[in-house]
Design a protein around this motif. Structure first.
Motif, PDB file in Angstrom:
ATOM      1  N   LEU A   1       0.652  -1.202   0.184  1.00 54.22           N
ATOM      2  CA  LEU A   1       0.134  -0.084   0.102  1.00 54.22           C
ATOM      3  C   LEU A   1       0.714   1.253  -0.131  1.00 54.22           C
ATOM      4  O   LEU A   1       0.379   2.176  -0.456  1.00 54.22           O
ATOM      5  CB  LEU A   1      -1.009  -0.215   1.052  1.00 54.22           C
ATOM      6  CG  LEU A   1      -1.990  -0.694   1.198  1.00 54.22           C
ATOM      7  CD1 LEU A   1      -2.776  -1.015   2.896  1.00 54.22           C
ATOM      8  CD2 LEU A   1      -3.103  -0.517   0.220  1.00 54.22           C
ATOM      9  N   GLY A   2       1.993   1.361   0.753  1.00 51.50           N
ATOM     10  CA  GLY A   2       2.965   2.265   0.572  1.00 51.50           C
ATOM     11  C   GLY A   2       3.405   2.607  -0.665  1.00 51.50           C
ATOM     12  O   GLY A   2       3.561   3.884  -1.041  1.00 51.50           O
ATOM     13  N   ASN A   3       3.850   1.481  -1.545  1.00 50.88           N
ATOM     14  CA  ASN A   3       4.167   1.683  -2.770  1.00 50.88           C
ATOM     15  C   ASN A   3       3.211   2.134  -3.646  1.00 50.88           C
ATOM     16  O   ASN A   3       3.338   3.200  -4.465  1.00 50.88           O
ATOM     17  CB  ASN A   3       4.452   0.316  -3.511  1.00 50.88           C
ATOM     18  CG  ASN A   3       6.167  -0.160  -3.127  1.00 50.88           C
ATOM     19  OD1 ASN A   3       6.954   0.719  -3.165  1.00 50.88           O
ATOM     20  ND2 ASN A   3       6.183  -1.119  -2.813  1.00 50.88           N
ATOM     21  N   ILE A   4       1.754   1.727  -3.511  1.00 49.97           N
ATOM     22  CA  ILE A   4       0.678   2.229  -4.342  1.00 49.97           C
ATOM     23  C   ILE A   4       0.356   3.607  -4.043  1.00 49.97           C
ATOM     24  O   ILE A   4       0.209   4.375  -5.134  1.00 49.97           O
ATOM     25  CB  ILE A   4      -0.494   1.160  -4.181  1.00 49.97           C
ATOM     26  CG1 ILE A   4      -0.292  -0.189  -4.525  1.00 49.97           C
ATOM     27  CG2 ILE A   4      -1.992   1.621  -4.804  1.00 49.97           C
ATOM     28  CD1 ILE A   4      -1.228  -1.300  -4.164  1.00 49.97           C
ATOM     29  N   THR A   5       0.420   3.963  -2.885  1.00 49.48           N
ATOM     30  CA  THR A   5      -0.013   5.328  -2.495  1.00 49.48           C
ATOM     31  C   THR A   5       1.020   6.353  -3.049  1.00 49.48           C
ATOM     32  O   THR A   5       0.594   7.254  -3.706  1.00 49.48           O
ATOM     33  CB  THR A   5      -0.231   5.517  -0.881  1.00 49.48           C
ATOM     34  OG1 THR A   5      -1.352   4.309  -0.465  1.00 49.48           O
ATOM     35  CG2 THR A   5      -0.584   6.950  -0.576  1.00 49.48           C
TER      36      THR A   5
ATOM     37  N   GLY B   1       6.900  -7.583  -1.444  1.00 53.05           N
ATOM     38  CA  GLY B   1       7.032  -7.583  -2.970  1.00 53.05           C
ATOM     39  C   GLY B   1       8.036  -6.643  -3.507  1.00 53.05           C
ATOM     40  O   GLY B   1       8.649  -5.875  -2.901  1.00 53.05           O
ATOM     41  N   ASP B   2       7.952  -6.461  -4.954  1.00 51.24           N
ATOM     42  CA  ASP B   2       8.964  -5.591  -5.433  1.00 51.24           C
ATOM     43  C   ASP B   2       8.587  -4.218  -5.332  1.00 51.24           C
ATOM     44  O   ASP B   2       7.353  -3.806  -5.614  1.00 51.24           O
ATOM     45  CB  ASP B   2       9.228  -5.990  -6.982  1.00 51.24           C
ATOM     46  CG  ASP B   2       9.790  -7.179  -7.206  1.00 51.24           C
ATOM     47  OD1 ASP B   2      10.696  -7.645  -6.251  1.00 51.24           O
ATOM     48  OD2 ASP B   2       9.616  -7.972  -8.260  1.00 51.24           O
ATOM     49  N   SER B   3       9.524  -3.255  -5.204  1.00 47.00           N
ATOM     50  CA  SER B   3       9.215  -1.808  -5.139  1.00 47.00           C
ATOM     51  C   SER B   3       9.058  -1.449  -6.748  1.00 47.00           C
ATOM     52  O   SER B   3       9.410  -2.061  -7.777  1.00 47.00           O
ATOM     53  CB  SER B   3      10.404  -1.129  -4.667  1.00 47.00           C
ATOM     54  OG  SER B   3      10.312   0.421  -4.927  1.00 47.00           O
ATOM     55  N   SER B   4       8.070  -0.574  -7.034  1.00 46.87           N
ATOM     56  CA  SER B   4       7.839   0.098  -8.291  1.00 46.87           C
ATOM     57  C   SER B   4       8.721   1.254  -8.548  1.00 46.87           C
ATOM     58  O   SER B   4       8.374   1.549  -9.625  1.00 46.87           O
ATOM     59  CB  SER B   4       6.237   0.459  -8.029  1.00 46.87           C
ATOM     60  OG  SER B   4       6.034   1.350  -7.344  1.00 46.87           O
TER      61      SER B   4
ATOM     62  N   GLY C   1      -0.043  -1.880  -9.192  1.00 46.51           N
ATOM     63  CA  GLY C   1      -0.974  -1.509  -8.230  1.00 46.51           C
ATOM     64  C   GLY C   1      -2.336  -2.405  -8.567  1.00 46.51           C
ATOM     65  O   GLY C   1      -2.871  -2.690  -7.377  1.00 46.51           O
ATOM     66  N   CYS C   2      -2.539  -2.515  -9.747  1.00 45.87           N
ATOM     67  CA  CYS C   2      -3.871  -3.200  -9.952  1.00 45.87           C
ATOM     68  C   CYS C   2      -3.882  -4.470  -9.772  1.00 45.87           C
ATOM     69  O   CYS C   2      -4.725  -5.281  -9.258  1.00 45.87           O
ATOM     70  CB  CYS C   2      -4.389  -2.879 -11.199  1.00 45.87           C
ATOM     71  SG  CYS C   2      -4.050  -3.558 -12.776  1.00 45.87           S
ATOM     72  N   GLN C   3      -2.366  -5.081 -10.110  1.00 48.06           N
ATOM     73  CA  GLN C   3      -2.405  -6.684  -9.533  1.00 48.06           C
ATOM     74  C   GLN C   3      -2.251  -6.886  -8.063  1.00 48.06           C
ATOM     75  O   GLN C   3      -3.096  -7.934  -7.787  1.00 48.06           O
ATOM     76  CB  GLN C   3      -0.937  -7.050 -10.333  1.00 48.06           C
ATOM     77  CG  GLN C   3      -1.097  -7.105 -11.945  1.00 48.06           C
ATOM     78  CD  GLN C   3       0.420  -7.413 -12.351  1.00 48.06           C
ATOM     79  OE1 GLN C   3       1.260  -6.973 -11.728  1.00 48.06           O
ATOM     80  NE2 GLN C   3       0.487  -8.097 -13.564  1.00 48.06           N
ATOM     81  N   VAL C   4      -1.822  -6.029  -7.456  1.00 51.51           N
ATOM     82  CA  VAL C   4      -1.920  -6.392  -5.930  1.00 51.51           C
ATOM     83  C   VAL C   4      -3.124  -6.182  -5.591  1.00 51.51           C
ATOM     84  O   VAL C   4      -3.518  -6.805  -4.413  1.00 51.51           O
ATOM     85  CB  VAL C   4      -0.785  -5.216  -5.227  1.00 51.51           C
ATOM     86  CG1 VAL C   4      -0.881  -5.474  -3.768  1.00 51.51           C
ATOM     87  CG2 VAL C   4       0.705  -5.580  -5.861  1.00 51.51           C
ATOM     88  N   LEU C   5      -3.744  -5.108  -5.828  1.00 53.71           N
ATOM     89  CA  LEU C   5      -5.091  -4.901  -5.261  1.00 53.71           C
ATOM     90  C   LEU C   5      -6.263  -5.903  -5.622  1.00 53.71           C
ATOM     91  O   LEU C   5      -6.917  -6.597  -4.848  1.00 53.71           O
ATOM     92  CB  LEU C   5      -5.715  -3.639  -5.724  1.00 53.71           C
ATOM     93  CG  LEU C   5      -4.975  -2.187  -4.869  1.00 53.71           C
ATOM     94  CD1 LEU C   5      -5.543  -0.967  -5.470  1.00 53.71           C
ATOM     95  CD2 LEU C   5      -5.035  -2.366  -3.484  1.00 53.71           C
ATOM     96  N   ARG C   6      -5.745  -6.541  -6.921  1.00 53.80           N
ATOM     97  CA  ARG C   6      -7.002  -7.506  -7.276  1.00 53.80           C
ATOM     98  C   ARG C   6      -6.762  -8.612  -6.565  1.00 53.80           C
ATOM     99  O   ARG C   6      -7.605  -9.396  -5.939  1.00 53.80           O
ATOM    100  CB  ARG C   6      -6.651  -7.806  -8.754  1.00 53.80           C
ATOM    101  CG  ARG C   6      -7.088  -9.294  -9.094  1.00 53.80           C
ATOM    102  CD  ARG C   6      -8.504  -9.269  -9.447  1.00 53.80           C
ATOM    103  NE  ARG C   6      -9.363  -8.442 -10.410  1.00 53.80           N
ATOM    104  CZ  ARG C   6      -9.649  -8.520 -11.680  1.00 53.80           C
ATOM    105  NH1 ARG C   6      -9.144  -9.824 -12.117  1.00 53.80           N
ATOM    106  NH2 ARG C   6     -10.108  -7.612 -12.312  1.00 53.80           N
ATOM    107  N   LYS C   7      -5.330  -9.313  -6.287  1.00 58.08           N
ATOM    108  CA  LYS C   7      -5.165 -10.410  -5.355  1.00 58.08           C
ATOM    109  C   LYS C   7      -5.601 -10.253  -3.897  1.00 58.08           C
ATOM    110  O   LYS C   7      -6.175 -10.973  -3.244  1.00 58.08           O
ATOM    111  CB  LYS C   7      -3.588 -10.438  -5.344  1.00 58.08           C
ATOM    112  CG  LYS C   7      -3.200 -11.696  -4.735  1.00 58.08           C
ATOM    113  CD  LYS C   7      -3.566 -13.013  -5.355  1.00 58.08           C
ATOM    114  CE  LYS C   7      -3.025 -14.279  -4.624  1.00 58.08           C
ATOM    115  NZ  LYS C   7      -3.568 -15.670  -5.394  1.00 58.08           N
ATOM    116  N   TYR C   8      -5.417  -8.755  -3.361  1.00 55.25           N
ATOM    117  CA  TYR C   8      -5.839  -8.480  -2.155  1.00 55.25           C
ATOM    118  C   TYR C   8      -7.257  -8.806  -1.993  1.00 55.25           C
ATOM    119  O   TYR C   8      -7.665  -9.276  -1.020  1.00 55.25           O
ATOM    120  CB  TYR C   8      -5.657  -7.079  -1.823  1.00 55.25           C
ATOM    121  CG  TYR C   8      -6.329  -6.299  -0.699  1.00 55.25           C
ATOM    122  CD1 TYR C   8      -5.918  -6.869   0.440  1.00 55.25           C
ATOM    123  CD2 TYR C   8      -6.925  -5.061  -1.068  1.00 55.25           C
ATOM    124  CE1 TYR C   8      -6.506  -6.278   1.692  1.00 55.25           C
ATOM    125  CE2 TYR C   8      -7.491  -4.513   0.261  1.00 55.25           C
ATOM    126  CZ  TYR C   8      -7.442  -5.056   1.336  1.00 55.25           C
ATOM    127  OH  TYR C   8      -8.244  -4.317   2.509  1.00 55.25           O
TER     128      TYR C   8
END
Length: 206
Positions: free
Chosen positions: A113-117, A166-169, A181-188
């Protein structure tokens, strides 16, 4: 990788973390004194909130990324190619095993979430509702990690958990940042429902 106390980890997770295993340790659990009297009920509420809001967060995220994410989310947001903590516990698993799996899951999620934000603050600075939801989800996740830390220490004297992130973006293109971001949130979205079903019975009042 470093060796840091649980409490230090909670502070460390305020910034994105790259994908390497981190050993979490402390001198002992008894010295932390993190537990509140209603820690189990608070943990139940936090998991329920995350479960109830995950799909809305994902849908809003897609809307704010624009095309082609809005129309091709099934293909672009397929999480098969990304790392996400394995979640192999179920309702019949031992409570201790469930708590450790939950800690690994939500520590990973907090860093993600830190990466995505960070990326969305750069790419979509005017998307106020999305940024607010990301910040609120992060806040709830941090509180949940704190409570899981307490329960692991108090009930099992566990103060060492191996967490992989996970890997940093950082350094990726705008498209790749949006896609990660959308891959992580879909899995979440897929995992949080399972996590709630598994964890909540273990936190039921005795």
């Amino acid at each position: 990788t470093g060796v840091v106390p649980f409490v230090a980890l909670l502070l460390l997770q305020r910034r994105p973390v790259a994908g390497r295993a981190l050993l979490v340790t402390g001198s002992s659990c008894s010295s932390h004194g993190l537990c509140r009297s209603n820690v189990q009920e608070q943990t139940r509420r936090q998991v329920a909130v995350l479960n109830a809001t995950a799909q809305e967060l994902f849908s809003l995220y897609l809307k704010c990324q624009g095309e082609p994410f809005s129309s091709e989310s099934d293909k672009l947001c397929n999480p098969a190619g990304i790392f996400f903590p394995a979640f192999r516990v179920n309702r019949t698993s031992e409570r201790k095993e469930v708590m450790v799996a939950m800690y690994k899951l939500f520590a990973f999620l907090n860093a993600s979430l830190g990466n995505i934000t960070r990326d969305q603050e750069e790419l979509n600075p005017m998307a106020k509702e999305l940024l607010e939801r990301l910040h609120n989800t992060t806040k709830t996740t941090r509180g949940l990690i704190s409570n899981l830390t307490c329960l692991l220490c108090k009930n099992y004297n566990i103060f060492q958990v191996d967490v992989r992130y996970g890997d940093s973006s950082k350094g990726k293109s705008a498209f790749k940042k949006k896609q990660q971001g959308c891959q992580v949130l879909r899995k979440y979205v897929q995992v949080i429902g399972q996590a709630a079903r598994v964890l909540l019975p273990h936190l039921s009042p005795s």
